[in-house]
Design a protein around this motif. Structure first.
Motif, PDB file in Angstrom:
ATOM      1  N   UNK A  93      47.867  36.057  42.827  1.00 45.37           N
ATOM      2  CA  UNK A  93      47.691  37.477  43.149  1.00 45.37           C
ATOM      3  C   UNK A  93      47.659  38.225  41.824  1.00 45.37           C
ATOM      4  N   UNK A  94      46.698  39.118  41.643  1.00 47.76           N
ATOM      5  CA  UNK A  94      46.722  39.924  40.429  1.00 47.76           C
ATOM      6  C   UNK A  94      46.194  41.334  40.652  1.00 47.76           C
ATOM      7  N   UNK A  95      46.494  42.218  39.706  1.00 41.33           N
ATOM      8  CA  UNK A  95      45.981  43.587  39.779  1.00 41.33           C
ATOM      9  C   UNK A  95      44.900  43.743  38.730  1.00 41.33           C
ATOM     10  N   UNK A  96      43.731  44.188  39.148  1.00 48.09           N
ATOM     11  CA  UNK A  96      42.643  44.475  38.210  1.00 48.09           C
ATOM     12  C   UNK A  96      42.659  45.963  37.895  1.00 48.09           C
ATOM     13  N   UNK A  97      42.536  46.330  36.625  1.00 47.89           N
ATOM     14  CA  UNK A  97      42.514  47.756  36.278  1.00 47.89           C
ATOM     15  C   UNK A  97      41.261  48.431  36.832  1.00 47.89           C
ATOM     16  N   UNK A  98      41.405  49.663  37.263  1.00 49.89           N
ATOM     17  CA  UNK A  98      40.249  50.464  37.669  1.00 49.89           C
ATOM     18  C   UNK A  98      40.223  51.665  36.747  1.00 49.89           C
ATOM     19  N   UNK A  99      39.104  51.873  36.111  1.00 50.35           N
ATOM     20  CA  UNK A  99      39.032  52.987  35.171  1.00 50.35           C
ATOM     21  C   UNK A  99      38.607  54.242  35.912  1.00 50.35           C
ATOM     22  N   UNK A 100      39.450  55.257  35.852  1.00 50.35           N
ATOM     23  CA  UNK A 100      39.155  56.498  36.567  1.00 50.35           C
ATOM     24  C   UNK A 100      39.031  57.631  35.568  1.00 50.35           C
ATOM     25  N   UNK A 101      37.987  57.608  34.795  1.00 43.84           N
ATOM     26  CA  UNK A 101      37.821  58.672  33.814  1.00 43.84           C
ATOM     27  C   UNK A 101      37.514  59.963  34.546  1.00 43.84           C
ATOM     28  N   UNK A 102      38.069  61.045  34.071  1.00 44.88           N
ATOM     29  CA  UNK A 102      37.792  62.330  34.705  1.00 44.88           C
ATOM     30  C   UNK A 102      38.839  62.744  35.715  1.00 44.88           C
ATOM     31  N   UNK A 103      39.750  61.833  36.079  1.00 48.82           N
ATOM     32  CA  UNK A 103      40.830  62.226  36.978  1.00 48.82           C
ATOM     33  C   UNK A 103      42.015  62.659  36.126  1.00 48.82           C
ATOM     34  N   UNK A 104      42.539  63.845  36.441  1.00 49.30           N
ATOM     35  CA  UNK A 104      43.564  64.449  35.600  1.00 49.30           C
ATOM     36  C   UNK A 104      44.852  63.606  35.582  1.00 49.30           C
ATOM     37  N   UNK A 105      45.458  63.478  34.411  1.00 50.29           N
ATOM     38  CA  UNK A 105      46.731  62.775  34.267  1.00 50.29           C
ATOM     39  C   UNK A 105      46.604  61.287  34.506  1.00 50.29           C
ATOM     40  N   UNK A 106      45.422  60.758  34.337  1.00 53.25           N
ATOM     41  CA  UNK A 106      45.189  59.375  34.695  1.00 53.25           C
ATOM     42  C   UNK A 106      45.212  58.432  33.487  1.00 53.25           C
ATOM     43  N   UNK A 107      45.889  57.310  33.628  1.00 56.48           N
ATOM     44  CA  UNK A 107      45.928  56.287  32.576  1.00 56.48           C
ATOM     45  C   UNK A 107      45.327  54.994  33.129  1.00 56.48           C
ATOM     46  N   UNK A 108      44.694  54.231  32.266  1.00 53.29           N
ATOM     47  CA  UNK A 108      44.121  52.968  32.728  1.00 53.29           C
ATOM     48  C   UNK A 108      44.992  51.815  32.244  1.00 53.29           C
ATOM     49  N   UNK A 109      45.218  50.864  33.119  1.00 53.78           N
ATOM     50  CA  UNK A 109      45.925  49.643  32.735  1.00 53.78           C
ATOM     51  C   UNK A 109      45.109  48.952  31.648  1.00 53.78           C
ATOM     52  N   UNK A 110      45.803  48.391  30.644  1.00 50.90           N
ATOM     53  CA  UNK A 110      45.027  47.752  29.579  1.00 50.90           C
ATOM     54  C   UNK A 110      44.520  46.367  29.983  1.00 50.90           C
ATOM     55  N   UNK A 111      45.370  45.647  30.710  1.00 58.92           N
ATOM     56  CA  UNK A 111      44.984  44.287  31.099  1.00 58.92           C
ATOM     57  C   UNK A 111      45.268  44.092  32.577  1.00 58.92           C
ATOM     58  N   UNK A 112      44.650  43.076  33.157  1.00 62.04           N
ATOM     59  CA  UNK A 112      45.046  42.726  34.527  1.00 62.04           C
ATOM     60  C   UNK A 112      46.520  42.322  34.546  1.00 62.04           C
ATOM     61  N   UNK A 113      47.210  42.593  35.647  1.00 58.95           N
ATOM     62  CA  UNK A 113      48.619  42.225  35.770  1.00 58.95           C
ATOM     63  C   UNK A 113      48.720  41.055  36.745  1.00 58.95           C
ATOM     64  N   UNK A 114      49.303  39.956  36.281  1.00 55.46           N
ATOM     65  CA  UNK A 114      49.448  38.784  37.155  1.00 55.46           C
ATOM     66  C   UNK A 114      50.715  38.964  37.981  1.00 55.46           C
ATOM     67  N   UNK A 115      50.592  38.960  39.295  1.00 51.59           N
ATOM     68  CA  UNK A 115      51.760  39.102  40.157  1.00 51.59           C
ATOM     69  C   UNK A 115      52.274  37.735  40.607  1.00 51.59           C
ATOM     70  N   UNK A 116      51.364  36.787  40.754  1.00 49.69           N
ATOM     71  CA  UNK A 116      51.731  35.429  41.145  1.00 49.69           C
ATOM     72  C   UNK A 116      50.662  34.512  40.580  1.00 49.69           C
ATOM     73  N   UNK A 117      51.045  33.506  39.789  1.00 51.65           N
ATOM     74  CA  UNK A 117      49.988  32.758  39.124  1.00 51.65           C
ATOM     75  C   UNK A 117      49.805  31.334  39.633  1.00 51.65           C
ATOM     76  N   UNK A 118      50.780  30.846  40.413  1.00 53.41           N
ATOM     77  CA  UNK A 118      50.733  29.460  40.882  1.00 53.41           C
ATOM     78  C   UNK A 118      49.540  29.206  41.818  1.00 53.41           C
ATOM     79  N   UNK A 119      48.764  28.160  41.525  1.00 46.11           N
ATOM     80  CA  UNK A 119      47.691  27.768  42.446  1.00 46.11           C
ATOM     81  C   UNK A 119      48.255  26.732  43.405  1.00 46.11           C
ATOM     82  N   UNK A 120      48.962  27.190  44.432  1.00 47.14           N
ATOM     83  CA  UNK A 120      49.648  26.254  45.320  1.00 47.14           C
ATOM     84  C   UNK A 120      48.928  26.089  46.646  1.00 47.14           C
TER      85      UNK A 120
END
Ligand SMILES: [Zn+2]
Ligand SMILES: [Zn+2]
Length: 774
Positions: A321-348
């Motif tokens: 499971x991972x989170x992919x950054x979504x770039x939302x330029x133009x939305x006020x107060x918005x920051x973009x994640x720099x990298x994808x965030x791995x929530x669970x990495x095991x291929x089980x």
């Protein structure tokens, strides 16, 4: 290990560190909320199907995926009926009959490729091609709706939700409801994306044209998979700045629809709100997630003080499971994640399904965090995401031992966060998250099953917006040890809260919008109809709150309660009136009891209440009293609204300009009440500005003056009668107008010649019940 988890809170953690999530709400929930199955059961014409068959919208509509249509039912807080059953308005969106074909390249080339692979000498290639449901649609037996997803509230022209609908033959369309019974297709996104891909020569995001043609198996497969939608999810509503031709900027609202494709691509579509024209949908972005065999999708939306972030959570059939950054330029107060965030990495090899993300507040660290839950086989995967100055913290684990069969459906109630999981054998578990210093533990409970639901096979569950109801789609289980030959499918609605809890939540509602609370309101409605009285504690608390803050929301709530009280006094039409009645004495006793109750409960006399709510034996008198009460509350709400409208008129009119709002009529009407200081001041200002003009309304049939005598209707001196618009108070002299969802008021349709400020007035929901004008 994958399934190792602190599943048993009692043994894993010392008691003293356990802190309740949201103390007040947790208290409310603990009051014996025994689930009760409510009537009616809704029969479905064809079998339930799809990935997560049930979806409940923020505007209280339930979508059920079936083999031949998307079946829709709207939960209405009926104020015109004394029936204790739920009022459900049913509609449906049929599955298109003609099969859909994805385009991947020139048809001659495709024909050649099809021939090549169906007769390929290598069986590993041939079989792969023939069994692929996307490349070979004839191989698919399943027809029907695969998935549906509701947009947030306020996306269509009447302020309601849009509905995205995906069929098993990969057609992704967006619909809106028109009036009460009709659904319109606004846009076909599969077709739109296919056209875009064709224009770009089926290239990837980098725009390099593909090296191979369709005769290459991998290329053929790639071109199909890049445009085959698996699922789609709506973001919340974002506000962006949009430049106008005259270089000024205006705030525009938009919503994104993220579509997960089979190859792991995320295609984002932008809908500017209110969305009315399908041609207006804009391709926003594509994110190549690189997830192999993706299975599910959800938005991650994080907001803390002025910092906002968004991303898309993707699960895979293989496990990660991972989170992919979504770039939302133009939305006020918005920051973009720099990298994808791995929530669970095991291929089980345990598929991730039913991903849900809930924003929460960490009660110990006093910071905002996100709770992500998903089902993985028999387990529930959870992940707590916290953002601190030091960076991003991810805690994750699984809850094991909940079900012996895989979890088919998972629903989250956001009011006092609770996770409901359900396996196909019909067991429903409730998980309540509790924070500790470093992690999170889940309290597990079996949800009591109402009697006639035991033994049934459950295909899906969904929780209503405020967690008042849980909906279950079910069919027969084993009958006498055998599987039944013919199955019937039903949707059941079961309460998750008691009317008392619902009443407390209604009183504390931060949204101040009665329509958004309609599911909770339905529970209170049921109680009033059953007991034929408004719960004394609710009425007392409501009056106390009205004394404190005189908000329209509280008055609307009061109006609703009194209206339902009136309905509860109606004799049901099934009674045979001609029959001699022997029950008079009984009725008398019950009414006496009520009298005692009411005598205790309203010593406070104020505007909007009759002298005394005495329930005498005479039901007609009683009804007349309640009717007077309704009128008093209604006219309070209307007067407050008139003042609001006059305030807008004051700001927007110039001396010589005629305004179509019956300003003088409103002024006269309001000045009838001599105790209203606010309106006196307002009237003074308006009169100065109007400078003896009277802005008379004229009858369109005879040109006679239409006087303003009451807020519901207007009659000219020749007897032509018109209904008055509840929003602008004008007489509606047209054949078409809108009615509010509960059918208690009408509103004018905006005309092209109306100035912007009048159009804005006409956009508001119903003054009396907050529901949309449709
Ligand atoms: Zn007339
Ligand atoms: Zn209304």
């Amino acid at each position: 290990m994958a399934a190792a988890s602190p599943c048993d809170p009692v043994h894993t953690l010392p008691r003293n560190v356990v802190i309740k999530t949201e103390p007040e709400e947790a208290l409310l929930i603990s009051k014996q909320d025994v689930p009760v199955k409510r009537e009616p059961d809704v029969p479905l014409v064809s079998p339930v199907c799809g990935l997560q068959p049930l979806a409940w919208s923020q505007d209280h509509r339930l979508a059920v995926c079936t083999n031949n249509s998307l079946s829709l039912m709207e939960l209405v807080c009926d104020v015109h009926s004394s029936n204790q059953e739920l009022t459900l308005h049913r509609t449906s969106i049929p599955v298109p009959t003609e099969a859909y074909k994805l385009r991947v390249g020139p048809s001659a080339e495709l024909l050649q490729a099809t021939e090549k692979f169906t007769t390929h000498p290598d069986p590993t290639v041939r079989q792969l091609f023939l069994a692929d449901a996307v490349m070979n649609p004839s191989a698919v037996v399943q027809k029907g709706i695969k998935y549906s997803s509701w947009s947030p509230l306020g996306c269509d022209s009447s302020g309601r939700c849009l509905l995205a609908c995906l069929t098993f033959d990969h057609r992704l369309t967006v619909h809106n409801s028109h009036k009460r019974l009709e659904w319109n297709v606004l846009v076909d996104l599969t077709k739109k994306y296919s056209e875009r891909l064709k224009e770009r020569g089926y290239s990837k995001k980098d725009n390099k044209p593909p090296q191979e043609n369709l005769l290459d198996f991998d290329e053929l497969q790639r071109r199909y998979r890049m445009q085959t939608p698996l699922r789609m999810e709506w973001s919340s509503v974002y506000t962006i700045k949009q430049a106008q031709p005259d270089n000024t900027c205006i705030d525009v609202e938009m919503v994104l629809l993220a579509v997960l494709m089979e190859n792991g691509d995320l295609v984002l579509w932008k809908f500017v709100l209110p969305f009315t024209n399908g041609a207006d949908v804009v391709f926003y972005d594509i994110v190549e997630s690189g997830v192999t065999r993706p299975s599910d999708l959800a938005w991650w939306e994080y907001e803390s003080s002025d910092r906002r972030m968004s991303g898309l959570i993707i699960g895979s059939e293989v496990g990660p499971v991972k989170i992919m950054p979504v770039s939302l330029s133009g939305v006020k107060g918005y920051f973009t994640l720099r990298h994808p965030v791995i929530l669970w990495k095991e291929c089980d090899e345990i598929a991730v399904e039913n991903i849900k993300c809930v924003p929460m507040v960490h009660p110990i660290q006093k910071s905002r965090c996100s709770l992500i839950v998903a089902s993985r086989g028999c387990y529930v995967f959870w992940c707590l995401l916290m953002i601190s100055p030091a960076g991003l913290n991810v805690h994750n684990s699984h809850v094991a031992g909940l079900h012996s069969l895989p979890v088919v459906s998972l629903a989250v109630s956001q009011q006092g966060v609770a996770v409901y999981t359900c396996s196909i054998d019909g067991w429903i578990k409730k998980l309540t998250p509790t924070f500790t210093e470093n992690t999170l533990i889940f309290k597990q409970e079996d949800m009591l099953r109402p009697e006639n639901l035991t033994g049934r096979r459950i295909h899906g569950i969904a929780v209503s917006y405020n967690g008042a109801f849980i909906a279950l789609a079910s069919t027969q289980g084993m009958v006498g040890g055998f599987h039944p030959l013919n199955r019937t499918y039903h949707v059941h609605l079961v309460t998750l809260k008691t009317p008392e809890t619902a009443a407390e939540l209604l009183l504390q509602s931060p949204t101040q919008n009665l329509y958004k609370m309609a599911d909770l309101l339905n529970l209170v409605r049921w109680q009033i109809l059953k007991n034929k009285c408004i719960p004394a504690s609710l009425l007392e608390e409501l009056d106390r709150k009205i004394q404190e803050v005189d908000s329209p929301y509280l008055w609307r709530l009061k109006l609703f309660l009194v209206r339902i009280l009136y309905q509860s006094l109606q004799t049901p039409p099934t009674d045979h009136r001609w029959k001699p009645t022997h029950e008079e004495s009984k009725v008398f006793v019950r009414d006496e009891e009520e009298e005692d109750e009411t005598d205790e409960k309203d010593p406070a006399q104020e505007e909007g209440e009759p002298e005394e709510v005495k329930h005498e034996a005479n039901p007609e008198e009683q009804k007349a009293e309640v009717q007077a009460w309704i009128n008093a509350v209604e006219s309070h709400l209307m007067r407050e609204h008139m003042k609001k409208v006059l305030g807008v008129v004051y700001l927007n009119t110039w001396v010589a300009q005629n305004t179509s709002i019956p300003t003088c009529g409103l002024v006269e009407y309001l000045s009838k009440d001599e105790n209203d200081r606010d309106s006196e001041v307002l009237i003074g200002h308006i009169k100065n500005k109007m400078n003896k003009q009277t802005f008379l309304e004229r009858c369109s049939l005879c040109q006679a003056v239409v006087p303003f005598t009451e807020y519901k209707q207007a009659t000219c001196e020749n007897g032509h009668m018109w209904l008055r618009c509840v929003l602008s108070h004008q007489a509606c002299q047209t054949l078409t107008f809108r009615r509010c969802l509960l059918l208690d008021t009408i509103a004018r349709l905006p005309e092209p010649e109306d100035p912007e400020w009048i159009k804005k007035i006409l956009q508001a929901p119903c003054t009396l019940c907050d529901s949309p004008m449709i």
